[in-house]
Motif scaffolding. Structure first.
Motif, PDB file in Angstrom:
ATOM      1  N   SER A  36       1.655  -0.625  11.411  1.00 19.97           N
ATOM      2  CA  SER A  36       2.660  -0.332  10.541  1.00 19.97           C
ATOM      3  C   SER A  36       3.871  -0.960  11.153  1.00 19.97           C
ATOM      4  N   THR A  48      -5.743  -2.895  13.920  1.00 21.29           N
ATOM      5  CA  THR A  48      -5.823  -1.386  13.642  1.00 21.29           C
ATOM      6  C   THR A  48      -5.910  -1.140  15.119  1.00 21.29           C
ATOM      7  N   SER A  49      -5.193  -2.026  16.059  1.00 22.59           N
ATOM      8  CA  SER A  49      -6.228  -1.445  17.705  1.00 22.59           C
ATOM      9  C   SER A  49      -4.194  -1.566  17.931  1.00 22.59           C
ATOM     10  N   LEU A  50      -3.898  -1.453  19.407  1.00 22.41           N
ATOM     11  CA  LEU A  50      -2.614  -1.175  19.773  1.00 22.41           C
ATOM     12  C   LEU A  50      -1.844  -2.443  19.511  1.00 22.41           C
ATOM     13  N   MET A  94      -3.719   3.593   8.904  1.00 23.99           N
ATOM     14  CA  MET A  94      -3.505   3.675   9.626  1.00 23.99           C
ATOM     15  C   MET A  94      -2.108   4.571   9.223  1.00 23.99           C
ATOM     16  N   ASP A 130       3.129   5.394  12.374  1.00 21.76           N
ATOM     17  CA  ASP A 130       3.875   4.613  14.114  1.00 21.76           C
ATOM     18  C   ASP A 130       2.671   3.879  14.727  1.00 21.76           C
ATOM     19  N   SER A 131       1.754   3.664  13.628  1.00 21.75           N
ATOM     20  CA  SER A 131       0.818   2.107  14.079  1.00 21.75           C
ATOM     21  C   SER A 131       1.574   0.997  14.461  1.00 21.75           C
ATOM     22  N   PHE A 132       0.507   0.570  15.327  1.00 16.98           N
ATOM     23  CA  PHE A 132       0.833  -1.300  15.605  1.00 16.98           C
ATOM     24  C   PHE A 132       1.272  -1.900  14.237  1.00 16.98           C
ATOM     25  N   VAL A 158       0.131   7.261  15.508  1.00 19.68           N
ATOM     26  CA  VAL A 158       0.038   5.865  16.606  1.00 19.68           C
ATOM     27  C   VAL A 158      -1.552   5.479  16.338  1.00 19.68           C
ATOM     28  N   ALA A 159      -2.397   6.370  15.779  1.00 20.24           N
ATOM     29  CA  ALA A 159      -3.953   5.514  15.888  1.00 20.24           C
ATOM     30  C   ALA A 159      -4.188   5.680  13.908  1.00 20.24           C
ATOM     31  N   HIS A 160      -5.146   6.200  13.601  1.00 23.10           N
ATOM     32  CA  HIS A 160      -5.562   5.962  12.137  1.00 23.10           C
ATOM     33  C   HIS A 160      -5.945   7.777  12.078  1.00 23.10           C
ATOM     34  N   ASP A 196       5.326   2.238  21.314  1.00 28.00           N
ATOM     35  CA  ASP A 196       5.575   0.770  20.666  1.00 28.00           C
ATOM     36  C   ASP A 196       5.290  -0.555  21.689  1.00 28.00           C
TER      37      ASP A 196
END
Length: 307
Positions: free
Chosen positions: A203, A285-287, A196, A199-201, A222-224, A139
């Motif tokens: 989120s 929707t990125s890191l 997403m 565990d994505s950014f 962590v992605a979509h 994270d």
């Protein structure tokens, strides 16, 4: 006499050239995200950022890098970082730095993000001390804390995180009745929408606000998701829908504009209640990083507070 003067002039020129080289002052050992021990400058003056998160973190720590790479799906540094990032020279595309440009900038420390290519890393290490700053799936808070240690700016890291937590509490209070809303986060691709994962950014930032995600979007990751068909649009619905593309132009944007005219899209609850919010997909929707997190809080505040 002339020979002696020539020698002296030559020595002076050589000394001048040496003084123009970057001073690495490599007097501190650190452990990077890969577990490697690296000797780095105690106080780096010319760091190079080879990922969006590295650039974001350095700017949050009030340290401007000598160079960076293009943002994901963009021809510039990440748009959300504004003029401060736009002034930083580019050394190549996302994950693909051009080594000649890296050498020309004479970095004293290279933040290599999560670059997995051992050959590229070996080449970078010949130029300057090189550190891996995050692990895949880690994270943004853990990565930011590590970057603060790697560049020896732990006090600036603590100051930023104190301000971030204060902003979280402020926005949470301002949400009022909307604090119990479910929030859908979607990246629209040329092939269709993808939500997403848990565990994505984005989120994780929404979780800091204690906002809920739709039940259909709670898978770990962590992605979509994989792109959905228009027949499965109910899986992107929620009380609120934050939706974006990596670029403001191109195939994904055209696909989204076309989909918005379809009956299935218009039947979404968030659309009918005018709670669909267009956002910068390269941020949401990125890191992500610390400044991205603050920007996301601002987007939520403007869209949802007082509604």
């Amino acid at each position: 006499m002339r020979s002696l003067l020539s020698v002296l002039r030559g020595s002076a020129l050589a000394l001048s050239a040496l003084l123009c080289l970057p001073s690495w002052a490599a007097d501190r050992s650190v452990v990077d995200a890969s577990g490697a021990t690296v000797t780095v400058p105690d106080k780096p003056q010319r760091p190079l950022a080879l990922s969006e998160l590295d650039l974001d973190a350095l700017l949050a720590l009030k340290l401007t890098p000598v160079g960076t790479v293009k943002g994901r799906g963009q021809d510039t540094a990440p748009r959300y970082l504004g003029p401060a990032a736009a002034r930083v020279p580019l050394v190549g595309g996302f994950g693909a730095p051009v080594l000649d440009r890296v050498i020309a900038l004479q970095p004293d420390l290279i933040l290599a993000g999560g670059i997995p290519d051992p050959e590229l890393l070996a080449q970078l290490k010949r130029i300057a001390p090189t550190v891996i700053t995050y692990r895949l799936g880690e994270d943004w808070k853990a990565a930011f804390e590590r970057i603060g240690r790697l560049v020896n700016r732990a006090p600036q890291h603590r100051e930023f995180m104190t301000g971030y937590q204060k902003r979280v509490e402020e926005v949470r209070t301002r949400l009022g009745k909307q604090a119990s809303a479910t929030v859908s986060v979607v990246r629209w691709n040329p092939q269709g929408p993808a939500y997403m994962l848990k565990d994505s950014f984005a989120s994780l930032v929404l979780a800091d606000l204690q906002l809920k995600r739709p039940a259909s979007q709670l898978q770990p990751g962590v992605a979509h998701s994989q792109p959905l068909s228009l027949e499965a649009l109910d899986r992107i619905d929620g009380d609120w829908l934050f939706i974006g593309t990596l670029s403001p132009t191109g195939q994904a944007t055209e696909a989204l504009n076309t989909a918005r005219q379809s009956p299935a899209f218009r039947q979404l609850r968030a659309v009918q209640q005018q709670r669909m919010v267009g956002v910068d997909g390269s941020l949401w929707t990125s890191l992500g990083g610390p400044l991205a997190a603050l920007t996301l809080l601002g987007d939520v505040d403007r869209a949802m507070a007082g509604r």
